[in-house]
Design a protein around this motif. Structure first.
Motif, PDB file in Angstrom:
ATOM      1  N   VAL A  47       0.827  -1.212   0.000  1.00 28.88           N
ATOM      2  CA  VAL A  47       0.000   0.000   0.000  1.00 28.88           C
ATOM      3  C   VAL A  47       0.859   1.259   0.000  1.00 28.88           C
ATOM      4  O   VAL A  47       0.582   2.224  -0.722  1.00 28.88           O
ATOM      5  N   TYR A  48       1.911   1.268   0.798  1.00 30.14           N
ATOM      6  CA  TYR A  48       2.703   2.487   0.994  1.00 30.14           C
ATOM      7  C   TYR A  48       4.059   2.461   0.300  1.00 30.14           C
ATOM      8  O   TYR A  48       4.853   3.385   0.479  1.00 30.14           O
ATOM      9  N   GLY A  49       4.315   1.435  -0.479  1.00 32.02           N
ATOM     10  CA  GLY A  49       5.592   1.365  -1.153  1.00 32.02           C
ATOM     11  C   GLY A  49       5.487   0.727  -2.519  1.00 32.02           C
ATOM     12  O   GLY A  49       4.404   0.372  -2.989  1.00 32.02           O
ATOM     13  N   SER A  50       6.618   0.578  -3.153  1.00 33.42           N
ATOM     14  CA  SER A  50       6.704  -0.098  -4.457  1.00 33.42           C
ATOM     15  C   SER A  50       8.032  -0.816  -4.532  1.00 33.42           C
ATOM     16  O   SER A  50       9.027  -0.387  -3.940  1.00 33.42           O
ATOM     17  N   LYS A  51       8.042  -1.909  -5.261  1.00 32.42           N
ATOM     18  CA  LYS A  51       9.249  -2.730  -5.371  1.00 32.42           C
ATOM     19  C   LYS A  51      10.099  -2.233  -6.534  1.00 32.42           C
ATOM     20  O   LYS A  51       9.589  -2.000  -7.637  1.00 32.42           O
ATOM     21  N   THR A  52      11.381  -2.063  -6.292  1.00 30.52           N
ATOM     22  CA  THR A  52      12.287  -1.581  -7.327  1.00 30.52           C
ATOM     23  C   THR A  52      12.831  -2.752  -8.140  1.00 30.52           C
ATOM     24  O   THR A  52      12.635  -3.921  -7.794  1.00 30.52           O
ATOM     25  N   ASP A  53      13.524  -2.417  -9.221  1.00 27.20           N
ATOM     26  CA  ASP A  53      14.122  -3.455 -10.056  1.00 27.20           C
ATOM     27  C   ASP A  53      15.187  -4.250  -9.306  1.00 27.20           C
ATOM     28  O   ASP A  53      15.518  -5.382  -9.681  1.00 27.20           O
ATOM     29  N   ASP A  54      15.720  -3.664  -8.246  1.00 25.86           N
ATOM     30  CA  ASP A  54      16.748  -4.338  -7.459  1.00 25.86           C
ATOM     31  C   ASP A  54      16.164  -5.300  -6.425  1.00 25.86           C
ATOM     32  O   ASP A  54      16.917  -5.935  -5.677  1.00 25.86           O
ATOM     33  N   GLY A  55      14.824  -5.380  -6.383  1.00 30.74           N
ATOM     34  CA  GLY A  55      14.187  -6.311  -5.454  1.00 30.74           C
ATOM     35  C   GLY A  55      13.974  -5.769  -4.059  1.00 30.74           C
ATOM     36  O   GLY A  55      13.531  -6.501  -3.168  1.00 30.74           O
ATOM     37  N   VAL A  56      14.286  -4.485  -3.852  1.00 35.16           N
ATOM     38  CA  VAL A  56      14.030  -3.865  -2.552  1.00 35.16           C
ATOM     39  C   VAL A  56      12.810  -2.949  -2.670  1.00 35.16           C
ATOM     40  O   VAL A  56      12.381  -2.616  -3.772  1.00 35.16           O
ATOM     41  N   TRP A  57      12.280  -2.539  -1.520  1.00 27.71           N
ATOM     42  CA  TRP A  57      11.100  -1.687  -1.497  1.00 27.71           C
ATOM     43  C   TRP A  57      11.496  -0.254  -1.177  1.00 27.71           C
ATOM     44  O   TRP A  57      12.430  -0.011  -0.410  1.00 27.71           O
ATOM     45  N   LYS A  58      10.761   0.688  -1.781  1.00 25.53           N
ATOM     46  CA  LYS A  58      10.917   2.091  -1.398  1.00 25.53           C
ATOM     47  C   LYS A  58       9.545   2.648  -1.041  1.00 25.53           C
ATOM     48  O   LYS A  58       8.527   2.278  -1.655  1.00 25.53           O
ATOM     49  N   LEU A  59       9.516   3.483  -0.023  1.00 28.06           N
ATOM     50  CA  LEU A  59       8.250   4.067   0.394  1.00 28.06           C
ATOM     51  C   LEU A  59       7.799   5.099  -0.630  1.00 28.06           C
ATOM     52  O   LEU A  59       8.596   5.881  -1.151  1.00 28.06           O
ATOM     53  N   ASP A  60       6.488   5.098  -0.919  1.00 30.04           N
ATOM     54  CA  ASP A  60       5.891   6.029  -1.872  1.00 30.04           C
ATOM     55  C   ASP A  60       5.558   7.325  -1.128  1.00 30.04           C
ATOM     56  O   ASP A  60       4.718   7.343  -0.245  1.00 30.04           O
ATOM     57  N   GLU A  61       6.254   8.381  -1.497  1.00 29.77           N
ATOM     58  CA  GLU A  61       6.107   9.651  -0.801  1.00 29.77           C
ATOM     59  C   GLU A  61       4.656  10.139  -0.789  1.00 29.77           C
ATOM     60  O   GLU A  61       4.126  10.557   0.250  1.00 29.77           O
ATOM     61  N   LYS A  62       4.001  10.076  -1.941  1.00 31.19           N
ATOM     62  CA  LYS A  62       2.631  10.570  -2.018  1.00 31.19           C
ATOM     63  C   LYS A  62       1.694   9.737  -1.161  1.00 31.19           C
ATOM     64  O   LYS A  62       0.861  10.273  -0.425  1.00 31.19           O
ATOM     65  N   GLN A  63       1.791   8.406  -1.233  1.00 30.61           N
ATOM     66  CA  GLN A  63       0.897   7.542  -0.462  1.00 30.61           C
ATOM     67  C   GLN A  63       1.045   7.782   1.033  1.00 30.61           C
ATOM     68  O   GLN A  63       0.055   7.830   1.770  1.00 30.61           O
ATOM     69  N   VAL A  64       2.284   7.924   1.493  1.00 29.79           N
ATOM     70  CA  VAL A  64       2.512   8.156   2.928  1.00 29.79           C
ATOM     71  C   VAL A  64       1.981   9.523   3.342  1.00 29.79           C
ATOM     72  O   VAL A  64       1.294   9.659   4.373  1.00 29.79           O
ATOM     73  N   CYS A  65       2.248  10.544   2.542  1.00 28.27           N
ATOM     74  CA  CYS A  65       1.787  11.896   2.882  1.00 28.27           C
ATOM     75  C   CYS A  65       0.261  11.981   2.874  1.00 28.27           C
ATOM     76  O   CYS A  65      -0.339  12.596   3.760  1.00 28.27           O
TER      77      CYS A  65
END
Length: 396
Positions: free
Chosen positions: A257-275
């Motif tokens: 819900v609050y992040g997206s998976k990168t091509d490297d297989g790790v997750w990053k938090l979605d700034e807009k979704q969190v805000c």
């Protein structure tokens, strides 16, 4: 009714006698011995592009007893409409029902032929037609809102198991297929739009307070463990959240819900979704003065993220009261998906809308065969004092 033609005994028989009838030929027609209304036989007129789906059993009819039926392929939904015909449509059974008749006693053996009779079993008054429609996804929202997943569900797993067996307010994929008039692809999109998650075989939406709790715990661990906003290890994050008392499915759901998976297989938090999450939480208490809201919102935003008011498009509206501007929650996801109901609710909220305010609340509407401009023409009245002025829309 009879169109007589003499054909050799070896000619096509039954329905095939009509299907393969040559342009200059004819065939006799008579009532079948089982002729009648046969209400269990209905003609369905299909577009050729739908024919493979029907012939290969890739379609389903969906609807409750109190609803009009829809036909669903894997990706689209069609309303089923009865259309009467002025011409008689005769149904002729297969060739094994052929009736051979005719008096051949007066014919020489060399010239003897037998008259083919195509037996009519039913006269159809019309056909069913398919009209592509938007999925009726509001029912999905209603069903899943009956029993959102809360803290108690995670704390009392044994009691929940027993409740799941007896509580009709929990729905599996099969249950939703039976109750929601949408294709499989449209149903999956609807579940995604509602941020629903499958837990123990049942689809649930997660209570807002619970999502507050797990997101705050994730952000707390982010600081505590010196994690990067853009480099979260899935296994590590889920393990830590589980140790804090959150089920694995909910921990995974939080990342989705609050992040997206990168091509490297790790997750990053979605700034807009969190805000946006924190803006919604603040405005749950009701309308606020804009300056107070912005101060509180900026205070809630995690360090390393930048919030802007543009993120709240389709989430909030403003009111001008005297010289002060007030802001309040008005979420597009809470609105009906049916255009007539959507516009009715919008104009109950405001009698007049400027385009910049209205557009975020209608751009998700999807009506096959009708563009956004067509929707506006159908449901609104547009006024524009000057060619350069911003158009204003009111109820038609």
């Amino acid at each position: 009714m009879e169109m007589v033609a003499e054909q050799p005994k070896s000619a096509c028989r039954g329905a095939e006698a009509v299907l393969n009838l040559q342009p200059t030929s004819s065939v006799s027609i008579a009532y079948h011995s089982l002729f009648g209304p046969h209400d269990d036989l209905i003609l369905l007129e299909l577009d050729e592009k739908l024919l493979p789906d029907v012939l290969h059993h890739r379609v389903t009819l969906r609807g409750q007893p109190d609803e009009d039926a829809v036909l669903c392929t894997m990706s689209k939904t069609y309303a089923v409409k009865f259309v009467g015909t002025s011409n008689s449509v005769l149904l002729i059974p297969p060739s094994e029902q052929l009736v051979l008749c005719g008096n051949t006693q007066d014919c020489d053996e060399k010239d003897r032929v037998e008259k083919l009779v195509a037996p009519v079993i039913k006269v159809a008054p019309g056909v069913m037609e398919l009209v592509e429609v938007a999925p009726r996804i509001d029912r999905l929202k209603m069903l899943l809102s009956e029993n959102p997943y809360r803290f108690d569900d995670a704390l009392m797993s044994e009691e929940l198991d027993e409740m799941e067996k007896n509580n009709t307010r929990l729905y599996s994929w099969s249950d939703l297929n039976d109750r929601v008039q949408a294709s499989n692809d449209e149903l999956r999109s609807g579940l995604q739009a509602l941020s629903a998650v499958e837990i123990d075989g049942y689809w649930r939406i997660v209570d807002e307070n619970y999502m507050d709790g797990i997101l705050n715990m994730l952000l707390h661990n982010l600081v505590l463990n010196d994690w990067s906003l853009n480099g979260l290890n899935e296994t590590e994050v889920i393990g830590v959240l589980q140790s804090d008392g959150f089920p694995c499915e909910i921990a995974q759901h939080c990342l989705q819900v609050y992040g997206s998976k990168t091509d490297d297989g790790v997750w990053k938090l979605d700034e807009k979704q969190v805000c946006v999450h924190f803006a919604r939480a603040i405005l749950r208490g009701g309308k606020m003065r804009m300056d107070n809201f912005m101060v509180e919102w900026m205070r809630k935003i995690p360090e390393g993220m930048q919030a802007s008011y543009d993120m709240l498009e389709g989430e909030v509206l403003t009111d001008k009261i005297g010289i002060e501007t007030w802001v309040y929650a008005f979420d597009v996801s809470s609105l009906p998906s049916a255009p007539a109901e959507r516009f009715s609710m919008l104009f109950r909220e405001r009698p007049k809308w400027e385009w910049n305010d209205l557009q975020p609340y209608i751009r998700d509407l999807s009506v096959p065969g009708l563009s956004s401009e067509g929707l506006l023409l159908k449901y609104t009245r547009r006024t524009q004092p000057t060619p350069d002025a911003e158009p204003v829309f009111s109820a038609r």
